[in-house]
Structures are given as structure tokens and as C-alpha cells.
Design an enzyme around this catalytic site. Sequence first.
Site, PDB file in Angstrom:
ATOM      1  CE1 TYR A  76      44.679  45.435  48.556  1.00 40.50           C
ATOM      2  CE2 TYR A  76      43.576  43.309  48.677  1.00 40.50           C
ATOM      3  CZ  TYR A  76      43.526  44.685  48.703  1.00 40.50           C
ATOM      4  OH  TYR A  76      42.319  45.311  48.891  1.00 40.50           O
ATOM      5  CE  LYS A 132      43.692  47.397  51.586  1.00 36.89           C
ATOM      6  NZ  LYS A 132      43.804  48.867  51.575  1.00 36.89           N
ATOM      7  CB  SER A 165      39.998  44.592  51.668  1.00 40.85           C
ATOM      8  OG  SER A 165      39.572  43.545  50.825  1.00 40.85           O
TER       9      SER A 165
HETATM   10  N1  UFG Z   1      36.316  36.835  37.986  1.00 40.22           N
HETATM   11  C1  UFG Z   1      36.239  36.173  36.774  1.00 40.22           C
HETATM   12  N2  UFG Z   1      36.935  36.678  35.729  1.00 40.22           N
HETATM   13  C2  UFG Z   1      37.674  37.821  35.810  1.00 40.22           C
HETATM   14  C3  UFG Z   1      37.741  38.493  37.038  1.00 40.22           C
HETATM   15  C4  UFG Z   1      37.042  37.975  38.112  1.00 40.22           C
HETATM   16  O1  UFG Z   1      35.593  35.145  36.666  1.00 40.22           O
HETATM   17  O2  UFG Z   1      38.282  38.221  34.815  1.00 40.22           O
HETATM   18  C5  UFG Z   1      35.540  36.324  39.125  1.00 40.22           C
HETATM   19  C6  UFG Z   1      36.384  35.917  40.313  1.00 40.22           C
HETATM   20  O3  UFG Z   1      36.822  34.599  40.208  1.00 40.22           O
HETATM   21  C7  UFG Z   1      35.411  36.147  41.466  1.00 40.22           C
HETATM   22  C8  UFG Z   1      34.570  37.324  41.002  1.00 40.22           C
HETATM   23  O4  UFG Z   1      34.716  37.369  39.584  1.00 40.22           O
HETATM   24  O5  UFG Z   1      34.563  35.044  41.631  1.00 40.22           O
HETATM   25  C9  UFG Z   1      35.034  38.650  41.561  1.00 40.22           C
HETATM   26  O6  UFG Z   1      36.421  38.820  41.304  1.00 40.22           O
HETATM   27  P1  UFG Z   1      37.156  40.222  41.496  1.00 40.22           P
HETATM   28  O7  UFG Z   1      38.575  40.031  41.088  1.00 40.22           O
HETATM   29  O8  UFG Z   1      36.371  41.283  40.847  1.00 40.22           O
HETATM   30  O9  UFG Z   1      37.013  40.462  43.040  1.00 40.22           O
HETATM   31  P2  UFG Z   1      37.590  39.602  44.236  1.00 40.22           P
HETATM   32  O10 UFG Z   1      36.403  39.214  45.055  1.00 40.22           O
HETATM   33  O11 UFG Z   1      38.504  38.543  43.846  1.00 40.22           O
HETATM   34  O12 UFG Z   1      38.498  40.722  44.850  1.00 40.22           O
HETATM   35  C10 UFG Z   1      37.980  41.646  45.690  1.00 40.22           C
HETATM   36  C11 UFG Z   1      38.829  42.926  45.740  1.00 40.22           C
HETATM   37  C12 UFG Z   1      40.171  42.651  46.311  1.00 40.22           C
HETATM   38  C13 UFG Z   1      40.067  41.846  47.567  1.00 40.22           C
HETATM   39  C14 UFG Z   1      39.253  40.615  47.307  1.00 40.22           C
HETATM   40  C15 UFG Z   1      39.116  39.687  48.458  1.00 40.22           C
HETATM   41  O13 UFG Z   1      38.976  43.457  44.457  1.00 40.22           O
HETATM   42  O14 UFG Z   1      40.774  43.872  46.615  1.00 40.22           O
HETATM   43  O15 UFG Z   1      37.966  41.037  46.918  1.00 40.22           O
HETATM   44  O16 UFG Z   1      37.971  39.909  49.193  1.00 40.22           O
HETATM   45  F1  UFG Z   1      41.283  41.463  48.006  1.00 40.22           F
END
Ligand code: UFG
Length: 337
Positions: free
Chosen positions: A148, A152, A124
Site C-alpha cells: 500500500y 503511494k 500519505s
Molecule cells: N492502534 C491501536 N489499535 C487499533 C488500531 C490502531 O492501538 O485497533 C494504534 C496504532 O498502533 C497506532 C495508532 O493507533 O499507534 C494509529 O493507528 P491507525 O491504524 O489508525 O493509523 P496508522 O498511523 O497506522 O495508519 C495511518 C493511515 C495509513 C497509513 C499510515 C502510515 O491509516 O493509511 O498511517 O502513516 F499508511
Amino acid sequence: MAILVTGGAGYIGSHTVVELLNQDHEVVIVDDFSNAHPTVLDRIKELSGKDFSFYELNLLDKEGLEKVFEENEIEAVIHFAGFKAVGESVEKPLKYYHNNITGTLVLLEVMKAFNVKKIVFSSSATVYGMDNKAPFTEDMPTSATNPYGQTKVFIEHILSDLVVSDEEWSVILLRYFNPIGAHESGRIGEDPNDVPNNLMPYITQVAVGKLEQLSIFGDDYETHDGTGVRDYIHVLDLAQGHLSALDYALKHSGVEAVNLGTGEGYSVLDVVHAFENANDVEIPYEIVDRRPGDIAVGYADATKAKELLGWEAVHSLEDMCRTSWNWQKNNPNGYEE
Ligand code: UFG
């Protein structure tokens, strides 16, 4: 010779299995349905018109796994199986370390015993941690801020050490950015167990009326509109990336980490607006506090994937939004009838 796909009933696994079958690979799936639904197996058959072997099994079950290797001639493994909820991993670190790391160790022991030494691993972009500056390149130092992510990072080290110990091993560490989208048919897609943690499934559940509104985690980041920027990648591009990685692994030995991203960053608000425009629906939202552990900006340098694997993402954000909605709209309760 067959490809063993651990976690092949999951979101990325199921899309990858369809592509493997389309390209005439023989496939064996191992999945314990801890975050997947049996119906997906019928849908994979329906979409590919092909059959595969399936074992309901957790990787911690060494005897069960040995039986899989005895009963099938496995050539290589694509290893998706693992828990992936960041928040839950903070609350239940032992559950995550045991399942993800010990599960992988058992898999590698069995692979070694059966002289299967080719593996494509679902890593990831989370391994780039909080301190690197995007675009992320594969040679940057890795770290993690939650159990988590640590799993990785650790598994990447374990696999790299294995290559040092025995040069016959062939390991590809695929560092996914943010997978969204679904199969064009709308028959398979992302089906979170609970209230979604990730942005796109949250948006689609708001659109379908299961959730009231989206909470956007912070609008005071240093980005063009203050909301977090990520590299969203279509799950079908990701699936193709696995096929390219598999081809490479079958022909080479050694270890390579490879980003699977588009190289492009979009903010949360960009995604919300792209979704609204692509699908002609409204997504009500409110701005709330930042989510702990989130970085401001994360996107890939996608050069290595192109040079080494000959792969690059081809789907647009609009495609991703359209297919995500098509899946959710046709399956408002996911795989549950
Ligand atoms: N976000 C919101 N509201 C939500 C969900 C997400 O504003 O309800 C925002 C987050 O703050 C972020 C963006 O949307 O800015 C993306 O968030 P995600 O949770 O969809 O994805 P992440 O980048 O946080 O997570 C992803 C993968 C994880 C991994 C992570 C770190 O899903 O498995 O990237 O790279 F760990």
C-alpha cells in the site's frame, strides 16, 4: 469547468465534495463503490443542496473514463481512488499495485489525451517510512514498508516524472497524516467495509457496542505513555486542505509535496481518553503486542502547507472525537440501513 473527483464517494472524498459544492465548484465524481456506499451520494446532495455528475466506474476502465472526459469539461482532478488497507496489501500485493498504480496510469493517460494537466493526489504520511524522525518535513527521503505504502511512493515518483517531462503539469502531492472525525451533521463519516484497521473507527465501534474492546498495539514505545503517537487531523480540515491545494494547482505549474497534518502528536491513550471525555462513554481496552510495521511517533511539520497554500488545521482533538461519535451513534451500521 468541472473538478473530477476520483473516489469521491469515499470517506475523505465525500467530505471534500461537500466543500467543493459549497464553494460553487462543478463536480464530477467517479467511484466504483469498492469501499463506499451509494447512499453517500444522496447525503452529499442533502448537505450541499447541490447536484453533481456521477459515474460508477473503476479507473482501470479506460474507455469509461474517456467518456467521462468527453461528456464533461474537466479542469482539474482530485485523485482519491485507491485501496488503502495496509494488512490486505501485504497479502494481496498484485491487487494493490494493479488497482492503485495502473489505475493512476490510466487516469493520467486520459488526462493527457484531453489536455487536463492539473492534479491533486492523495498521498500519505506513510511515505516517510520507518527511518525519518518526526516532525516530518516534505524534503525527507521517502520509502515504504508495505505494498500500500509503495503505491503511494511510486505514484509520487510517476507524477514527479510527468512534471519533468512537461512543465505544463501542475501536481500537488498531499501527504495526509491520520484523518478522523466527521461532518458536523453526522450524515457522512467513515464507514469501513469490515472490522476497522484504524484507531478511531475501532473506538467508535466499541463505543456503539459492535466490538467488545479496543486492542492497543504496544505500550512500550518511547513516548510519554508508551503508546504510539500520531498526528490526527479532522477530515473537514483535510477537505479544506484539498480546496486550498486545488486553488494553488490551478494557478501554478510544477510539483509540490505538502503535509496535511496539525503538527501535533497524540498517543493512542490520549485519543482514548479524549474520546471518553468528549462523549461521556467508556472505552474498554487491553494492551497487546505491537503491530508489525508501526512506527513509534509520526507527526507533521505543517509549515509548508501554511506558507504555500495558506492552509492550516483548525479543529481540536475534542472536535474530532465528538464528530466521530456523532456519526457512528447516528449511523450504527454506517450507510447500511
Ligand atoms: N492502534 C491501536 N489499535 C487499533 C488500531 C490502531 O492501538 O485497533 C494504534 C496504532 O498502533 C497506532 C495508532 O493507533 O499507534 C494509529 O493507528 P491507525 O491504524 O489508525 O493509523 P496508522 O498511523 O497506522 O495508519 C495511518 C493511515 C495509513 C497509513 C499510515 C502510515 O491509516 O493509511 O498511517 O502513516 F499508511
